[in-house]
Structure formats: structure tokens, C-alpha cells
Design a protein around this motif. Structure first.
Motif, short mmCIF file in Angstrom:
data_model
loop_
_atom_site.label_atom_id
_atom_site.label_comp_id
_atom_site.label_asym_id
_atom_site.label_seq_id
_atom_site.Cartn_x
_atom_site.Cartn_y
_atom_site.Cartn_z
N LYS A 75 41.86 39.68 33.75
CA LYS A 75 42.61 38.90 34.75
C LYS A 75 41.71 37.93 35.51
CE LYS A 75 46.54 41.04 33.94
NZ LYS A 75 47.67 40.34 33.29
N THR A 76 40.76 38.45 36.29
CA THR A 76 40.00 37.61 37.20
C THR A 76 38.58 37.38 36.69
OG1 THR A 76 39.03 39.37 38.56
CG2 THR A 76 41.29 38.70 39.07
N ASP A 155 53.41 40.66 30.06
CA ASP A 155 52.27 40.50 29.17
C ASP A 155 52.63 40.85 27.73
OD1 ASP A 155 50.84 39.73 31.36
OD2 ASP A 155 49.62 41.57 31.49
#
Length: 502
Positions: A75-76, A155
Motif C-alpha cells: 500500500k504505502t 482488491d
């Protein structure tokens, strides 16, 4: 100004060049970092992975250069942005006595999946990648309420629409396994390190569900027949990184670390004996391989978690604030040890290789660690869940074997008295059964004859076979009357009240 302070003030950061200037007491990678080869892809390189699994791989690399880690953030970019300038190096502070600082070199590569998905798939498809590990939290598995893959998860919907450009961890696994199969490369072993029951099998089912939903039926069969998803269990306390830790590390290290992590000295990693490719020499770094990982969860619940629950309620009755405070109370600590060794261990029933007696010894040491703060009020929450799974399960086994349960009744009685005091003083009871527990507790006056019928009527906690069993009710009655008679929290009075019962 000292050399250490000069470096810190100058704003120097940890990197490979800094390694040659560290103090001898700071443990460094025991291998040439640049000579290591990536053999592991890890999804979710948060603090727990860096303090636990990456630590293990760092030890393994001292013996075998083939197990460096490619760390993939789904994600990050936070971990990548912090550690890429440090060439993947970071510090682990061991918060125990004596305190230690260690530099980890196992992370040879950091990838942000949304920014470079092709690089992730290339690494997963490499024949040198033999192991994939995950710490993505339960949410990262995209499972539904039935434990199967949630095909409506955003997702997963994207993974169904574009299988060759995955978004989820499961999507990456399935696409990588598809490519390996097409290129006649053996599958990697995939190890879930997240704390959910039957984690390996759940992950395999999710991968098979996705392959089937993508109409890749042959791939689904190949995954079942050729790939391996062993269950695993991990345990290590990893408090969050804060400014105090950063300052402590900088002063000791002589340079700054953008994202150090901290942990206790104890760590456990148990893996099911189910592999499909070459794996490291797990035993050489203290990783346990067993056929019964479920027994590890049972041992953790009935030893570590049961001890925490007993300490929470008995410790609060004594007026203590933290687990370490309570374990510094010699009579209370002795009671907890007797409960574990004399009441829990005889009915625990776990494989010999798990070393249950040694686990109790390690647990007691962990609970005494003053550097790891466990607030008793936090541990006291959700008591109906904790008492049922951590104490009553052991109590039921002892009753079935005709054994006494007097000691096990003490923390249960302390929990009930805690509920009474919380309701009396107008504090909210934090529990899934808040309403029924609060109603029962408000009717209590501090003696068993009046109070226990209120609580024992709650069959969600005390089923009829238990609440009607005199071999349980009688010792619970004695324990409750003694603890309730203490009144306000007072260690000396609790010690005196429990004399002869503990």
C-alpha cells in the motif's frame, strides 16, 4: 562534545559506510551484506517483520548467503522511503536487561508494489526465490465472514479484472505461481506469519479460490498438488517506534536511523513441516518445525494469555498498575507460577518438541520485564472472552480428569469482584457482554451467596454443566468471599485472604 554527539548533531544517518565506525558492543551483520542473495519475498515489512522474521533471516545469512529478503509494501511507501537511503539497514533495540542494539542487514531490496508491480512479479518468478512470507494483518487476506476469499472485495475485483496486474497479496501469489508453472519453475513455499487460526490453509484456500474464479482450473489443481502453505505461529512483543526510541538509538549508534524498531528479547517462530522447495536451516536460528502448529496457539492461550488474565484481575485487586509491577509482588508471582506449572501444564497436551515447561519459564521471564509496559486496566477489558478461552478451558480439562480447580478459581473470582467494583464505582465495563455483565454486577453486594447466582446465570460464560458442578462452584465461592472481603485494592490484604488457597 563526544564523537557520538558530534555525529548525531551533524545529522549523519545509518548506511553501509557507517558500519565500520560503530562501537564494538553494537551487533552488526555477521556476513558481507553485499554478498547476500535474495531468496525470500516478504509482503508487509512493518515493525513486526523487521523485529522478528528479518532478525531470523539476518542470523541465517551468517550461515547461508541465499536468504536475503525482498521487502514488498502493498500500500504505502513509508518503509521504502525511510530505509532505501539506508540501503535497507536499520536497528533493532532489544528492550530487556541488558539492553542491546543490533543492526539488521537482511533487507536487500525494498519495493512499493503499486509503483513497480512488474518488479514484484519478476522477483516472485525468479528461480532463486524459494520462500514467500507475509505479515499483512488479517485484513490483507481479503477473506469473507466464511473464511473464504471475498470475491467482492475491491482488491480482489481488480485482480479478477486484471490477473496479470495484481493488487492484493493473494493476487500476486496466484499470478507468480501461474508464471512459475508456465516456465517449469518449482513453486515457492508461502508462510503466513499473521495471527489468524489455520493461517496457512486459509491462505492456500484463498489462492485456490482466486485461481478458480479466474477460470484457471489447472493452475488451482497445481497449487493444491505442488505448492506449500504451511501454518505458522509467531510471538514477540514489538512496541511502536517513538521519538524516545529514535533518540536512544541515535545516542548509542552515533548516527540517526530513520526507522528503528524495538522488541523484547523473547521471540518464537513455529512453522508446520510442509515445504515444497529448499528452505533455510530453521533449527540453527531457533525456529521450531512441527506437525502440530495448532498446539502452539493452544499453549500460548493457556499459558501466556492465561497468565496475563490472572495477573490483570489479581494484580488490580492488589493495587498494581502494570504486569511488571504485579510480577514484582513475590506472593502474586509465586501464585501465577504455581497456576501455570501445577494446573495448566499437566493438561496442556502439546508435542514434546514445543518444550512446554521451558515455555512457562520464558513466559514468566517475559512478564517480569520492566521495559515492556502492559497496563493491567487494558488487559482487564473483554474479560468474558478471556476468562472463557484462557481459564475455563483448562478448568474443564482438570474437572474431566477429576483434579482440583481451586487455584484456577482465584482469577475467575477476582474478575467477578472486579466487575462488581467497576459497576459500584460507575465505571463502564468494556466487554462484548457489557449489558448483561453490568446488570449482574450492579446487583452485587460483596458476598458469594448473593452475588454468584447473578454471574453463574450467564450461560454464555458459565454453561450449565459448569455452573451446576459443585466441584467448581464451591472453590469459586470460597475464592470470591475472600477476595471481596478485601474491599479496596490492597496487596497485603489480598495475600492474607488467599493464604492457604494459592
Amino acid at each position: 562534545m563526544s564523537v557520538v554527539a558530534d555525529a548525531v548533531v551533524a545529522g549523519k544517518f545509518l548506511d553501509p559506510q557507517a558500519l565500520g565506525h560503530l562501537r564494538a558492543a553494537i551487533r552488526q551483520p555477521a556476513y558481507p551484506v553485499q554478498a547476500s542473495r535474495i531468496g525470500v519475498v516478504h509482503f508487509g515489512p512493518g515493525a513486526f517483520h523487521r523485529a522478528h522474521q528479518a532478525w531470523c533471516f539476518d542470523d541465517i545469512l551468517a550461515r547461508d548467503f541465499d536468504w536475503a529478503v525482498s521487502a514488498v509494501s502493498l500500500k504505502t511507501s513509508a518503509v521504502h522511503d525511510a530505509l532505501e537511503p539506508q540501503h535497507g539497514l536499520y536497528c533493532v533495540a532489544v528492550q530487556d536487561e541488558p539492553r542491546q542494539l543490533r543492526v539488521i542487514g537482511a533487507l536487500r531490496e525494498l519495493i512499493v508494489a503499486p509503483q513497480d508491480p512488474a518488479r514484484v512479479l519478476s522477483r516472485l518468478t525468479s528461480k532463486h526465490t524459494r520462500l514467500v512470507t507475509l505479515t499483512v494483518t488479517e485484513a490483507g487476506y481479503c477473506l469473507g465472514a466464511d473464511g473464504r476469499l471475498d470475491l467482492n472485495h475491491p482488491d480482489i475485483r481488480r485482480d479478477l479484472a486484471q490477473p496479470d496486474a495484481p493488487t492484493s497479496a493473494v493476487g500476486y501469489l496466484v499470478e507468480a505461481l501461474r508464471r512459475r508453472r508456465a516456465e517449469s519453475i518449482k513453486p515457492f513455499t508461502t508462510i503466513s506469519c499473521d495471527s489468524l487460526p489455520d493461517n496457512g490453509r486459509r491462505l492456500m484456500r484463498a489462492a485456490v479460490d482466486l485461481a478458480m474464479a479466474q477460470r484457471q482450473h489447472d493452475l488451482a489443481r497445481w497449487i493444491v498438488g505442488e505448492a506449500a502453505f504451511p501454518c505458522s505461529a509467531v510471538d514477540c512483543i514489538v512496541p511502536p517506534t517513538d521519538d524516545a526510541l529514535r533518540q536512544q538509538v541515535a545516542q548509542t549508534l552515533g548516527c540517526r536511523d530513520r526507522w528503528p524498531v524495538q522488541r523484547e528479547s523473547y521471540a518464537q517462530w513455529v512453522i508446520e513441516d510442509r515445504f515444497c522447495n529448499r528452505v533455510p536451516d530453521w533449527a540453527s536460528v531457533g525456529v521450531t518445525v512441527t506437525r502440530d502448529v495448532a498446539a502452539v496457539d493452544r499453549m500460548k492461550v493457556r499459558v501466556l494469555y492465561a497468565a496475563q488474565t490472572a495477573i490483570a484481575y489479581l494484580g488490580l485487586a492488589c493495587g498494581h498498575a502494570t504486569v511488571a509491577d504485579a510480577m514484582a509482588d513475590a506472593p502474586l508471582a509465586a501464585l501465577v507460577e504455581r497456576l501455570l506449572r501445577r494446573d495448566v501444564l499437566p493438561v496442556l497436551n502439546v508435542p514434546r518438541e514445543l518444550g512446554a515447561d521451558a515455555y512457562v519459564t520464558a513466559t514468566l521471564k517475559r512478564l517480569r520485564n520492566p521495559a515492556i509496559r502492559h497496563d493491567l486496566n487494558d488487559l482487564a477489558r473483554d474479560g468474558s472472552l478471556h476468562v472463557s478461552t484462557r481459564l475455563i478451558a483448562t478448568l474443564a480439562d482438570r474437572l474431566a480428569q477429576g483434579e482440583a480447580v481451586d487455584r484456577l478459581c482465584l482469577p475467575i473470582a477476582a474478575w467477578l469482584d472486579y466487575l462488581r467494583r467497576e459497576a459500584r464505582d460507575g465505571r463502564a465495563i468494556v466487554d462484548p457482554l457489557t449489558e448483561s455483565l453490568t446488570e449482574s454486577a450492579r446487583n452485587c453486594v460483596g458476598n458469594a451467596a448473593s452475588d454468584l447466582p447473578e454471574f453463574l446465570a450467564l450461560d454464555a460464560i458459565f454453561p450449565l454443566w459448569l455452573s451446576s458442578n459443585p466441584r467448581f462452584v464451591e472453590p469459586l465461592t470460597r475464592a470470591y468471599d475472600r477476595i471481596a472481603s478485601v474491599g479496596e485494592p490492597n496487596a497485603a490484604k489480598v495475600h492474607a485472604a488467599l493464604a492457604g488457597m494459592a
